[in-house]
Design an enzyme around this catalytic site. Sequence first.
Site, PDB file in Angstrom:
ATOM      1  N   GLY A  58     -23.410   3.525  74.851  1.00  3.79           N
ATOM      2  CA  GLY A  58     -23.328   4.838  75.463  1.00  3.79           C
ATOM      3  C   GLY A  58     -22.971   4.730  76.930  1.00  3.79           C
ATOM      4  O   GLY A  58     -21.790   4.661  77.305  1.00  3.79           O
ATOM      5  N   TYR A  84     -33.169  17.634  67.439  1.00  2.00           N
ATOM      6  CA  TYR A  84     -32.451  18.878  67.133  1.00  2.00           C
ATOM      7  C   TYR A  84     -32.747  19.350  65.710  1.00  2.00           C
ATOM      8  O   TYR A  84     -33.706  18.895  65.087  1.00  2.00           O
ATOM      9  CB  TYR A  84     -30.950  18.678  67.406  1.00  2.00           C
ATOM     10  N   GLN A 132     -18.963  14.675  66.407  1.00  3.50           N
ATOM     11  CA  GLN A 132     -20.396  14.797  66.149  1.00  3.50           C
ATOM     12  C   GLN A 132     -20.773  16.267  65.987  1.00  3.50           C
ATOM     13  O   GLN A 132     -20.672  17.056  66.927  1.00  3.50           O
ATOM     14  CB  GLN A 132     -21.237  14.180  67.275  1.00  3.50           C
ATOM     15  N   ARG A 153     -26.183  10.628  62.203  1.00  2.00           N
ATOM     16  CA  ARG A 153     -26.980   9.933  63.222  1.00  2.00           C
ATOM     17  C   ARG A 153     -28.454  10.280  63.047  1.00  2.00           C
ATOM     18  O   ARG A 153     -28.800  11.449  62.838  1.00  2.00           O
ATOM     19  CB  ARG A 153     -26.524  10.348  64.625  1.00  2.00           C
TER      20      ARG A 153
HETATM   21  C1  LIG Z   1     -24.864  11.553  79.383  1.00  2.71           C
HETATM   22  C2  LIG Z   1     -25.361  11.308  77.996  1.00  2.71           C
HETATM   23  C3  LIG Z   1     -25.100  12.240  76.998  1.00  2.71           C
HETATM   24  C4  LIG Z   1     -25.513  12.014  75.682  1.00  2.71           C
HETATM   25  N1  LIG Z   1     -25.177  12.924  74.714  1.00  2.71           N
HETATM   26  C5  LIG Z   1     -25.461  12.654  73.408  1.00  2.71           C
HETATM   27  C6  LIG Z   1     -24.965  13.499  72.373  1.00  2.71           C
HETATM   28  O1  LIG Z   1     -24.245  14.481  72.601  1.00  2.71           O
HETATM   29  N2  LIG Z   1     -25.310  13.178  71.104  1.00  2.71           N
HETATM   30  C7  LIG Z   1     -26.092  12.087  70.792  1.00  2.71           C
HETATM   31  O2  LIG Z   1     -26.373  11.833  69.615  1.00  2.71           O
HETATM   32  N3  LIG Z   1     -26.527  11.244  71.765  1.00  2.71           N
HETATM   33  C8  LIG Z   1     -26.210  11.490  73.042  1.00  2.71           C
HETATM   34  N4  LIG Z   1     -26.587  10.594  74.019  1.00  2.71           N
HETATM   35  C9  LIG Z   1     -27.236   9.309  73.629  1.00  2.71           C
HETATM   36  C10 LIG Z   1     -26.161   8.201  73.514  1.00  2.71           C
HETATM   37  O3  LIG Z   1     -25.321   8.420  72.401  1.00  2.71           O
HETATM   38  C11 LIG Z   1     -26.774   6.791  73.356  1.00  2.71           C
HETATM   39  O4  LIG Z   1     -27.440   6.727  72.113  1.00  2.71           O
HETATM   40  C12 LIG Z   1     -27.751   6.466  74.464  1.00  2.71           C
HETATM   41  O5  LIG Z   1     -27.119   6.621  75.724  1.00  2.71           O
HETATM   42  C13 LIG Z   1     -28.288   5.032  74.341  1.00  2.71           C
HETATM   43  O6  LIG Z   1     -27.259   4.090  74.390  1.00  2.71           O
HETATM   44  P1  LIG Z   1     -26.976   3.246  75.746  1.00  2.71           P
HETATM   45  O7  LIG Z   1     -28.269   2.550  76.068  1.00  2.71           O
HETATM   46  O8  LIG Z   1     -25.883   2.307  75.354  1.00  2.71           O
HETATM   47  O9  LIG Z   1     -26.596   4.234  76.796  1.00  2.71           O
HETATM   48  C14 LIG Z   1     -26.226  10.826  75.351  1.00  2.71           C
HETATM   49  C15 LIG Z   1     -26.501   9.906  76.359  1.00  2.71           C
HETATM   50  C16 LIG Z   1     -26.068  10.117  77.657  1.00  2.71           C
HETATM   51  C17 LIG Z   1     -26.346   9.089  78.709  1.00  2.71           C
END
Ligand SMILES: Cc1cc2nc3c(=O)[nH]c(=O)nc-3n(C[C@H](O)[C@H](O)[C@H](O)COP(=O)(O)O)c2cc1C
Length: 376
Positions: free
Chosen positions: A332, A184, A97, A232
């Site tokens: 995630g 971002y 990413q 994304r």
């Molecule tokens: C600890 C953490 C770090 C994350 N870092 C990023 C990231 O670097 N880039 C991004 O696009 N989304 C990031 N996200 C969002 C996740 O990719 C994901 O879209 C989000 O957790 C929702 O999905 P979930 O409900 O299955 O957790 C992060 C989420 C968490 C919890």
Amino acid sequence: MNQLFAPFKLAGTTLANRVVMAPMTRSRAPDDVATDTIALYYAQRATAGLIVSEGTPVSREGQGYLFNPGIFTPEQIAGWRLTTQTVHALGSHIFAQLWHVGRVSHTTIQHDGQSPVSASSKTAIGATAFGYDEQGNPGLVAASAPRQLATDEVPRIVQDFADAAENAIAAGFDGVEIHGANGYLFEQFLNPLVNDRTDRYAADTMENRLRFTLEAVDAVIARIGREKVGIRLSPYGRLFDMPHHDEIDATYTALVAALGERRIAYVHVMDQSGFVIGDKDTGMSVSERIHNLLRVFRKSLPETALILAGGLTRERAEQLIADGTIDLAGFGQPFISNPDLVARLQNGWPLTPPDRATYYGGGTQGFVDYAPFLPR
Ligand SMILES: Cc1cc2nc3c(=O)[nH]c(=O)nc-3n(C[C@H](O)[C@H](O)[C@H](O)COP(=O)(O)O)c2cc1C
């Protein structure tokens, strides 16, 4: 028929299943270089059909948080190789990413203490970066006031994305995901209430508003090939001071149509409503709005896969794949605490809840010490 665990052809590559590990920043790279422990973390999760790496900064300027493994120095490229090789040896695929935070950064992270750069001159109110505090200790700090990029500087950032994409391929990644989500740099150009420019990258016309994003996509395609490019997006996202505006549907519909023409590998939509509560004005939730948009996107992506992430369960993912809304399902947080998430979902085994306190930073605890489920 249940498709979630069936193979899927992504731009010519066969994924073992339709479960995607969503990108997650874990801030465990002390020198901003991916380590052996990071390789172990991804290896443990390599039963996902596709892994999207944590956000990997394309330049020092694009970095908003310390301890994240970048993709712009020879050491960083070398650091990622163990991860990509191990993931491939285990039969999975991994995209990097590519990340530029724009104004969500701090002078203590930037070269020579300079201001972060953005489309905008407006500070991201309430946003925090992870830099150095007044005592010089690493910590959360309020995002600094940005400097608006001059028109002739924008091509330099476009090139940083192309260079980073080439570096990612050199590091063994199968492709890249341009991080156009979550407040971002790309969103700072796309949002007319944040983008306060008056030049060809202004938000006044749709063509100008999309120009930077499409220039970056085109430069990355030219460097590594369309079938290795994903992006994304987070329509209706509010993270890091992104106000809603009247043209969200129009902006993302036009952008995704342009991406469809380019026949990139995938568009990955993040539904932030688990993070941020929806719009009260119309009574329609953010999730409903996103689902309406997904149906519109689908029509303009004949050769491009569509991924959704955000609050998915096995049942919801299966339903959305079955009714043709999406192709792949991103998970995630469940992947943080369930390295064997695919087997757990497939077998109906219980999920271990994640420990939020160890999401960012620290050592192996909460990172590589979650055990797989052992059925008796
Ligand atoms: C600890 C953490 C770090 C994350 N870092 C990023 C990231 O670097 N880039 C991004 O696009 N989304 C990031 N996200 C969002 C996740 O990719 C994901 O879209 C989000 O957790 C929702 O999905 P979930 O409900 O299955 O957790 C992060 C989420 C968490 C919890």
